[in-house]
Design a protein around this motif. Structure first.
Motif, PDB file in Angstrom:
ATOM      1  N   LYS A  58      28.482  11.789 -35.991  1.00  0.00           N
ATOM      2  CA  LYS A  58      29.845  12.286 -35.746  1.00  0.00           C
ATOM      3  C   LYS A  58      30.122  13.568 -36.536  1.00  0.00           C
ATOM      4  N   ASN A  59      29.543  13.687 -37.714  1.00  0.00           N
ATOM      5  CA  ASN A  59      29.783  14.854 -38.570  1.00  0.00           C
ATOM      6  C   ASN A  59      28.858  16.031 -38.276  1.00  0.00           C
ATOM      7  N   ALA A  60      27.809  15.790 -37.505  1.00  0.00           N
ATOM      8  CA  ALA A  60      26.881  16.863 -37.129  1.00  0.00           C
ATOM      9  C   ALA A  60      27.497  17.697 -36.012  1.00  0.00           C
ATOM     10  N   THR A  61      27.152  18.978 -35.982  1.00  0.00           N
ATOM     11  CA  THR A  61      27.641  19.850 -34.905  1.00  0.00           C
ATOM     12  C   THR A  61      26.507  20.327 -34.000  1.00  0.00           C
ATOM     13  N   ASP A  62      25.290  20.401 -34.521  1.00  0.00           N
ATOM     14  CA  ASP A  62      24.151  20.856 -33.735  1.00  0.00           C
ATOM     15  C   ASP A  62      23.794  19.797 -32.690  1.00  0.00           C
ATOM     16  N   THR A  63      23.687  20.212 -31.435  1.00  0.00           N
ATOM     17  CA  THR A  63      23.419  19.295 -30.333  1.00  0.00           C
ATOM     18  C   THR A  63      22.112  18.534 -30.515  1.00  0.00           C
ATOM     19  N   LYS A  64      21.053  19.243 -30.901  1.00  0.00           N
ATOM     20  CA  LYS A  64      19.749  18.584 -31.095  1.00  0.00           C
ATOM     21  C   LYS A  64      19.800  17.581 -32.244  1.00  0.00           C
ATOM     22  N   LEU A  65      20.525  17.918 -33.293  1.00  0.00           N
ATOM     23  CA  LEU A  65      20.659  17.007 -34.426  1.00  0.00           C
ATOM     24  C   LEU A  65      21.440  15.764 -34.015  1.00  0.00           C
ATOM     25  N   LYS A  66      22.546  15.956 -33.311  1.00  0.00           N
ATOM     26  CA  LYS A  66      23.342  14.818 -32.837  1.00  0.00           C
ATOM     27  C   LYS A  66      22.478  13.886 -31.980  1.00  0.00           C
ATOM     28  N   GLN A  67      21.683  14.484 -31.094  1.00  0.00           N
ATOM     29  CA  GLN A  67      20.827  13.698 -30.211  1.00  0.00           C
ATOM     30  C   GLN A  67      19.760  12.948 -31.011  1.00  0.00           C
ATOM     31  N   ALA A  68      19.137  13.618 -31.970  1.00  0.00           N
ATOM     32  CA  ALA A  68      18.104  12.983 -32.798  1.00  0.00           C
ATOM     33  C   ALA A  68      18.676  11.809 -33.592  1.00  0.00           C
ATOM     34  N   LEU A  69      19.866  11.983 -34.139  1.00  0.00           N
ATOM     35  CA  LEU A  69      20.497  10.906 -34.908  1.00  0.00           C
ATOM     36  C   LEU A  69      20.839   9.724 -34.007  1.00  0.00           C
ATOM     37  N   GLY A  70      21.305  10.016 -32.795  1.00  0.00           N
ATOM     38  CA  GLY A  70      21.616   8.950 -31.837  1.00  0.00           C
ATOM     39  C   GLY A  70      20.370   8.185 -31.428  1.00  0.00           C
ATOM     40  N   GLU A  71      19.292   8.915 -31.175  1.00  0.00           N
ATOM     41  CA  GLU A  71      18.028   8.263 -30.810  1.00  0.00           C
ATOM     42  C   GLU A  71      17.492   7.417 -31.962  1.00  0.00           C
ATOM     43  N   HIS A  72      17.640   7.947 -33.180  1.00  0.00           N
ATOM     44  CA  HIS A  72      17.144   7.178 -34.323  1.00  0.00           C
ATOM     45  C   HIS A  72      17.996   5.928 -34.564  1.00  0.00           C
ATOM     46  N   LEU A  73      19.270   5.997 -34.229  1.00  0.00           N
ATOM     47  CA  LEU A  73      20.114   4.809 -34.332  1.00  0.00           C
ATOM     48  C   LEU A  73      19.557   3.707 -33.432  1.00  0.00           C
ATOM     49  N   GLU A  74      19.193   4.055 -32.216  1.00  0.00           N
ATOM     50  CA  GLU A  74      18.629   3.060 -31.295  1.00  0.00           C
ATOM     51  C   GLU A  74      17.307   2.527 -31.827  1.00  0.00           C
ATOM     52  N   GLU A  75      16.473   3.395 -32.386  1.00  0.00           N
ATOM     53  CA  GLU A  75      15.214   2.953 -33.002  1.00  0.00           C
ATOM     54  C   GLU A  75      15.487   2.012 -34.176  1.00  0.00           C
ATOM     55  N   THR A  76      16.484   2.355 -34.970  1.00  0.00           N
ATOM     56  CA  THR A  76      16.816   1.547 -36.146  1.00  0.00           C
ATOM     57  C   THR A  76      17.228   0.141 -35.734  1.00  0.00           C
ATOM     58  N   LYS A  77      17.983   0.034 -34.663  1.00  0.00           N
ATOM     59  CA  LYS A  77      18.371  -1.292 -34.169  1.00  0.00           C
ATOM     60  C   LYS A  77      17.131  -2.095 -33.769  1.00  0.00           C
ATOM     61  N   GLU A  78      16.156  -1.445 -33.160  1.00  0.00           N
ATOM     62  CA  GLU A  78      14.906  -2.110 -32.801  1.00  0.00           C
ATOM     63  C   GLU A  78      14.098  -2.464 -34.048  1.00  0.00           C
ATOM     64  N   GLN A  79      14.158  -1.602 -35.057  1.00  0.00           N
ATOM     65  CA  GLN A  79      13.445  -1.879 -36.301  1.00  0.00           C
ATOM     66  C   GLN A  79      14.009  -3.114 -36.996  1.00  0.00           C
ATOM     67  N   VAL A  80      15.319  -3.293 -36.917  1.00  0.00           N
ATOM     68  CA  VAL A  80      15.950  -4.503 -37.465  1.00  0.00           C
ATOM     69  C   VAL A  80      15.384  -5.730 -36.752  1.00  0.00           C
ATOM     70  N   LYS A  81      15.275  -5.642 -35.428  1.00  0.00           N
ATOM     71  CA  LYS A  81      14.724  -6.766 -34.657  1.00  0.00           C
ATOM     72  C   LYS A  81      13.271  -7.039 -35.038  1.00  0.00           C
ATOM     73  N   ARG A  82      12.506  -5.981 -35.282  1.00  0.00           N
ATOM     74  CA  ARG A  82      11.108  -6.163 -35.694  1.00  0.00           C
ATOM     75  C   ARG A  82      11.017  -6.849 -37.054  1.00  0.00           C
ATOM     76  N   LEU A  83      11.913  -6.471 -37.950  1.00  0.00           N
ATOM     77  CA  LEU A  83      11.920  -7.134 -39.257  1.00  0.00           C
ATOM     78  C   LEU A  83      12.266  -8.613 -39.098  1.00  0.00           C
ATOM     79  N   GLU A  84      13.202  -8.912 -38.209  1.00  0.00           N
ATOM     80  CA  GLU A  84      13.545 -10.310 -37.945  1.00  0.00           C
ATOM     81  C   GLU A  84      12.330 -11.053 -37.385  1.00  0.00           C
ATOM     82  N   ALA A  85      11.530 -10.380 -36.553  1.00  0.00           N
ATOM     83  CA  ALA A  85      10.300 -10.979 -36.031  1.00  0.00           C
ATOM     84  C   ALA A  85       9.300 -11.227 -37.159  1.00  0.00           C
ATOM     85  N   CYS A  86       9.260 -10.341 -38.140  1.00  0.00           N
ATOM     86  CA  CYS A  86       8.386 -10.548 -39.299  1.00  0.00           C
ATOM     87  C   CYS A  86       8.797 -11.802 -40.066  1.00  0.00           C
ATOM     88  N   PHE A  87      10.091 -11.929 -40.315  1.00  0.00           N
ATOM     89  CA  PHE A  87      10.565 -13.126 -41.014  1.00  0.00           C
ATOM     90  C   PHE A  87      10.191 -14.383 -40.229  1.00  0.00           C
TER      91      PHE A  87
END
Length: 189
Positions: A58-87
């Motif tokens: 939300k605080n970023a203004t660069d379009t590519k940066l905003k997109q990269a942060l949004g994509e990484h958010l989706e990856e992070t949600k999947e990473q949480v699920k992977r950690l749950e699979a590890c447990f």
């Protein structure tokens, strides 16, 4: 002379023993315990990051940066699920333990956003803060993968290596965004 020598030796011994950190009652006793504790730590970190990334985006203004942060958010949600699979693979309950390192990095990122004006300078600061997070995650996932390999936790190893690759790719993308014009814009902002 003998008195001085033994006094120095006693002082060194006292200093060394006072540097020792006492173990808590629930301290890790072996690599398996350390592995589980570290998983709890990064699990908390990823969940905290999933709350922080939308603020950065939300605080970023660069379009590519905003997109990269949004994509990484989706990856992070999947990473949480992977950690749950590890447990689950370890037959343990997924449990988060506050990660002081990640909390510090996220606090620093918030400070950068508060101390910069919107635009290229803030974007450069967001990238710097995000890369510090990525470097912490790369180090953590690399270590966890090494532990999983030694402990023969093949399912965990698979999940950890996949996440490690994502973290490295995100870091590379952030560097590319910074290097392709964004940092130059910040000079004249």
């Amino acid at each position: 002379m003998t008195g001085k020598s033994s006094t120095k030796s006693t002082a060194k011994t006292a200093a060394k023993s006072s540097d020792k950190v006492p173990a808590k009652q629930d301290s890790a006793k072996n690599l398996s315990d350390l592995f589980e504790d570290s998983l709890k730590d990064i699990y908390w970190a990823e969940k905290a990051l999933s709350k922080a990334l939308p603020k950065m985006q939300k605080n970023a203004t660069d379009t590519k940066l905003k997109q990269a942060l949004g994509e990484h958010l989706e990856e992070t949600k999947e990473q949480v699920k992977r950690l749950e699979a590890c447990f689950k693979a370890l037959k343990k309950k997924a449990e988060a333990k506050k990660c002081d390192a990640m909390q510090g990095l996220l606090d620093e990122g918030t400070g950068i956003m508060e101390e910069t004006k919107p635009g290229a300078v803030r974007d450069a600061g967001i990238i710097a803060a995000a890369q510090k997070v990525e470097h912490y995650e790369i180090a953590t996932y690399g270590t966890l993968a090494a532990y999983a390999k030694i402990l023969k936790e093949k399912e965990c190893l698979k999940h950890l290596l996949l996440t490690l690759d994502e973290e490295k790719n995100c870091n590379d993308l952030l560097s590319k965004i910074a290097d392709t014009n964004l940092n130059s814009k910040a000079i004249n902002a």
